[in-house]
Design a protein around this motif. Structure first.
Motif, PDB file in Angstrom:
ATOM      1  N   UNK A 196       0.451  -0.554  -0.038  1.00 14.73           N
ATOM      2  CA  UNK A 196       0.320  -0.006  -0.293  1.00 14.73           C
ATOM      3  C   UNK A 196       0.612   1.131  -0.121  1.00 14.73           C
ATOM      4  N   UNK A 197       2.219   0.862   1.168  1.00 15.36           N
ATOM      5  CA  UNK A 197       2.407   2.535   0.513  1.00 15.36           C
ATOM      6  C   UNK A 197       3.826   2.745   0.046  1.00 15.36           C
ATOM      7  N   UNK A 198       3.866   1.671  -1.375  1.00 17.10           N
ATOM      8  CA  UNK A 198       4.569   1.828  -2.759  1.00 17.10           C
ATOM      9  C   UNK A 198       3.435   2.681  -3.619  1.00 17.10           C
ATOM     10  N   UNK A 199       1.970   1.867  -3.258  1.00 19.60           N
ATOM     11  CA  UNK A 199       1.131   1.615  -4.455  1.00 19.60           C
ATOM     12  C   UNK A 199       1.224   4.179  -3.947  1.00 19.60           C
ATOM     13  N   UNK A 200       0.799   4.353  -2.579  1.00 22.47           N
ATOM     14  CA  UNK A 200       0.894   5.688  -2.504  1.00 22.47           C
ATOM     15  C   UNK A 200       1.699   6.335  -3.290  1.00 22.47           C
ATOM     16  N   UNK A 201       3.028   6.115  -2.919  1.00 20.10           N
ATOM     17  CA  UNK A 201       3.991   7.020  -3.936  1.00 20.10           C
ATOM     18  C   UNK A 201       4.385   6.733  -5.015  1.00 20.10           C
ATOM     19  N   UNK A 202       3.669   6.045  -6.086  1.00 18.28           N
ATOM     20  CA  UNK A 202       3.903   5.432  -6.916  1.00 18.28           C
ATOM     21  C   UNK A 202       2.379   6.670  -8.003  1.00 18.28           C
ATOM     22  N   UNK A 203       1.697   6.866  -7.478  1.00 20.00           N
ATOM     23  CA  UNK A 203       0.684   7.717  -7.395  1.00 20.00           C
ATOM     24  C   UNK A 203       0.771   9.283  -7.476  1.00 20.00           C
ATOM     25  N   UNK A 204       1.713   9.064  -6.182  1.00 17.78           N
ATOM     26  CA  UNK A 204       2.813  10.535  -6.021  1.00 17.78           C
ATOM     27  C   UNK A 204       3.726  10.685  -7.742  1.00 17.78           C
ATOM     28  N   UNK A 205       4.210   9.837  -7.797  1.00 15.42           N
ATOM     29  CA  UNK A 205       5.289   9.364  -8.534  1.00 15.42           C
ATOM     30  C   UNK A 205       4.860  10.089 -10.278  1.00 15.42           C
ATOM     31  N   UNK A 206       3.203   9.709 -10.702  1.00 15.00           N
ATOM     32  CA  UNK A 206       2.523   9.503 -11.583  1.00 15.00           C
ATOM     33  C   UNK A 206       2.376  10.507 -12.004  1.00 15.00           C
ATOM     34  N   UNK A 207       1.399  11.821 -10.942  1.00 15.95           N
ATOM     35  CA  UNK A 207       1.382  12.864 -11.067  1.00 15.95           C
ATOM     36  C   UNK A 207       2.609  13.275 -11.126  1.00 15.95           C
ATOM     37  N   UNK A 208       3.970  13.574 -10.637  1.00 12.98           N
ATOM     38  CA  UNK A 208       5.214  15.002 -11.166  1.00 12.98           C
ATOM     39  C   UNK A 208       5.377  14.234 -12.873  1.00 12.98           C
ATOM     40  N   UNK A 209       5.170  12.793 -12.679  1.00 12.96           N
ATOM     41  CA  UNK A 209       5.614  12.528 -14.759  1.00 12.96           C
ATOM     42  C   UNK A 209       4.862  13.874 -14.953  1.00 12.96           C
ATOM     43  N   UNK A 210       4.192  13.941 -14.686  1.00 14.91           N
ATOM     44  CA  UNK A 210       2.494  14.562 -16.037  1.00 14.91           C
ATOM     45  C   UNK A 210       3.098  15.593 -16.227  1.00 14.91           C
ATOM     46  N   UNK A 211       3.416  16.506 -14.111  1.00 17.75           N
ATOM     47  CA  UNK A 211       4.033  17.725 -14.320  1.00 17.75           C
ATOM     48  C   UNK A 211       4.718  18.056 -14.962  1.00 17.75           C
ATOM     49  N   UNK A 212       6.189  16.938 -14.961  1.00 22.98           N
ATOM     50  CA  UNK A 212       7.222  17.114 -15.290  1.00 22.98           C
ATOM     51  C   UNK A 212       7.559  17.188 -17.193  1.00 22.98           C
ATOM     52  N   UNK A 213       6.817  16.624 -17.379  1.00 24.61           N
ATOM     53  CA  UNK A 213       6.492  16.237 -19.001  1.00 24.61           C
ATOM     54  C   UNK A 213       5.471  17.443 -19.745  1.00 24.61           C
ATOM     55  N   UNK A 214       4.613  18.263 -19.183  1.00 26.12           N
ATOM     56  CA  UNK A 214       4.032  19.674 -19.300  1.00 26.12           C
ATOM     57  C   UNK A 214       5.437  20.773 -19.207  1.00 26.12           C
ATOM     58  N   UNK A 215       6.268  20.563 -18.486  1.00 31.34           N
ATOM     59  CA  UNK A 215       7.302  21.899 -18.853  1.00 31.34           C
ATOM     60  C   UNK A 215       7.928  21.557 -19.747  1.00 31.34           C
ATOM     61  N   UNK A 216       8.110  20.017 -19.551  1.00 34.14           N
ATOM     62  CA  UNK A 216       8.878  20.565 -20.654  1.00 34.14           C
ATOM     63  C   UNK A 216       8.144  20.512 -22.517  1.00 34.14           C
ATOM     64  N   UNK A 217       6.851  20.857 -22.392  1.00 35.40           N
ATOM     65  CA  UNK A 217       6.186  20.673 -23.746  1.00 35.40           C
ATOM     66  C   UNK A 217       5.849  22.354 -23.418  1.00 35.40           C
ATOM     67  N   UNK A 218       5.997  22.755 -22.181  1.00 36.27           N
ATOM     68  CA  UNK A 218       6.834  24.606 -22.129  1.00 36.27           C
ATOM     69  C   UNK A 218       7.455  25.281 -23.098  1.00 36.27           C
TER      70      UNK A 218
END
Length: 444
Positions: A184-206
């Motif tokens: 469960x701890x890994x799943x919660x942290x995984x959701x955070x990293x997936x969100x971080x990945x989306x934000x970083x890719x948007x920064x790449x697009x910018x």
């Protein structure tokens, strides 16, 4: 009233590149023999070189490169953690690594073999009597045992601060595996990293939307300072390297992609335009990595679980363009100094350059260090590198575009073989293009 169609990113980058080249040539002509030329404006004497070349062009280009490099470490770490923790079968990681490294080594060996063949065919060094005032003192390459030791970080924070890509990859893989095993701890942290990945890719697009301006600054400064007299004196060497780079980048990669995946190479090359232009402009696979990652995942259809591993590793150890330069340079230097190399020597060149692509990964000035190792291996004077340094800047730009294309090609092959590939995205010409445009006036 008809609405004008907005230019695509590729067109804007090309316009920025061409405008930079024209402006660079203009300033080169304007400052020819008059480095201290000034511009008289409202009673002030403004030095043109200090204001434009060392000022606007230099500052704008360096900020653009720094902005791209800023994204590399967080992008690699976050993407690789996301990709690793999403693997349902941990044995897939070893299979993934084996395929990726194997393909990179094979394409590197093919590249240098093609380069040696072309250099022997066209003999760029025959009849050349050159002397150079330039000196080249190669840095010492690390021992093989030290290379393996250096792959594992003792301080991952320090590795990230220094941008040591192999150490970051190892730590990210281990961290991702630990997350996958943590319930469960890994799943919660995984959701955070997936969100971080989306934000970083948007920064790449910018940043991609600002790329035409950065490319303009880089090209303007480069073509103001580029010495074409040196290129003219080494025209045959320059031409052979460029020919092999183009052949390998289009023919070799196209054939390999078609044979191993059945994918259409023309679609692949069309979708690689932006990443290749970035690579050409920046001369850095690492700086181009954010764009390569977005191209591979959003336009070519490779799943993040594969691309997060193949792209960073390729930017670190895939040096097909550098291998081509080494093959031609070795034959060129041998011909200039009148040294006859045996078939065994050429085989040693292929093996040394191929293995050195991993052994010298992450070492500054890696291309010239690898070439020094190759020359020493076959008994050629390392000082011969000074002869070709003058034309290496333009060739380095093309080499990077080839390397970036190779990273994406291997990613497609590995992704398809691992069933982590979306054929619909690959065949969709417009895939990923909508995400490239950002309305800076309306962020939501």
């Amino acid at each position: 009233m008809t609405e004008h169609k907005k230019l695509g990113l590729t067109a804007r980058i090309v316009i920025g590149m061409l405008a930079g080249i024209i402006v660079g040539f203009f300033f080169k002509w304007l400052l020819a023999g008059q480095e201290e030329r000034v511009l008289y404006f409202v009673g002030l004497d403004i030095p043109l070189k200090a204001l434009f070349i060392d000022g606007f062009f230099h500052i704008g280009g360096e900020i653009f490169i720094a902005s791209l490099k800023m994204l590399v470490v967080p992008l690699v770490f976050v993407s690789l953690v996301c990709g690793t923790c999403s693997l349902s079968d941990t044995s897939a990681l070893g299979r993934l690594g084996g395929k990726t490294i194997g393909l990179y080594l094979i394409t590197t060996a093919l590249a240098i073999s093609l380069a040696i063949f072309a250099a022997l065919l066209f003999s760029p060094g025959e009849g050349v009597q050159m002397q150079s005032d330039a000196n080249f003192n190669p840095s010492e390459a690390p021992a093989l045992s030290q290379v393996f030791i250096n792959i594992f970080p003792s301080n991952p924070i320090e590795s990230m601060a220094k941008g040591n890509m192999l150490q970051i990859i190892v730590f990210a893989v281990l961290f991702g595996l630990a997350m996958a095993m943590s319930g469960k701890a890994g799943e919660r942290l995984s959701a955070v990293f997936n969100d971080l990945s989306d934000v970083i890719m948007k920064l790449v697009t910018l940043l991609m939307n600002l790329a035409p301006y950065g490319v303009f600054f880089l090209m303007a400064k480069l073509f103001t300072t580029l010495g074409f007299e040196t290129i003219a004196s080494l025209a045959k060497y320059f031409g052979v390297v460029m020919l092999v780079l183009v052949l390998h980048g289009f023919l070799s990669y196209g054939v390999i992609l078609k044979l191993l995946t059945g994918l259409n190479p023309l679609v692949f090359f069309r979708k690689m335009q932006d990443a290749a232009l970035f690579g050409f402009s920046t001369s850095s696979s690492n700086a181009t990595m954010p764009v390569t990652m977005e191209t591979v995942t959003k336009k070519l259809g490779v799943k993040n679980s594969v691309a997060s591993f193949t792209v960073p590793l390729g930017a670190t150890i895939n040096m097909d363009g550098t291998a081509i330069m080494q093959g031609v340079a070795t034959v060129f230097i041998a011909q200039v100094f009148g040294v006859d190399l045996t078939p065994g020597d050429y085989l040693m060149v292929v093996l040394t350059a191929t293995l050195a692509s991993i052994g010298t990964a992450g070492v500054p000035g890696v291309g010239l260090i690898m070439l020094a190792m190759v020359l020493q291996q076959v008994g050629l004077p390392v000082e011969g590198i000074a002869l070709i340094i003058g034309v290496d800047r333009l060739l380095d730009m093309t080499r990077t575009a080839v390397n970036v294309t190779g990273d994406a090609m291997v990613s497609c092959i590995v992704g398809k073989s691992e069933h982590a590939f979306d054929i619909k995205v690959f065949n969709d010409i417009n895939a990923g293009t909508k995400e490239e445009d950002i309305d800076f006036h309306h962020l939501r």
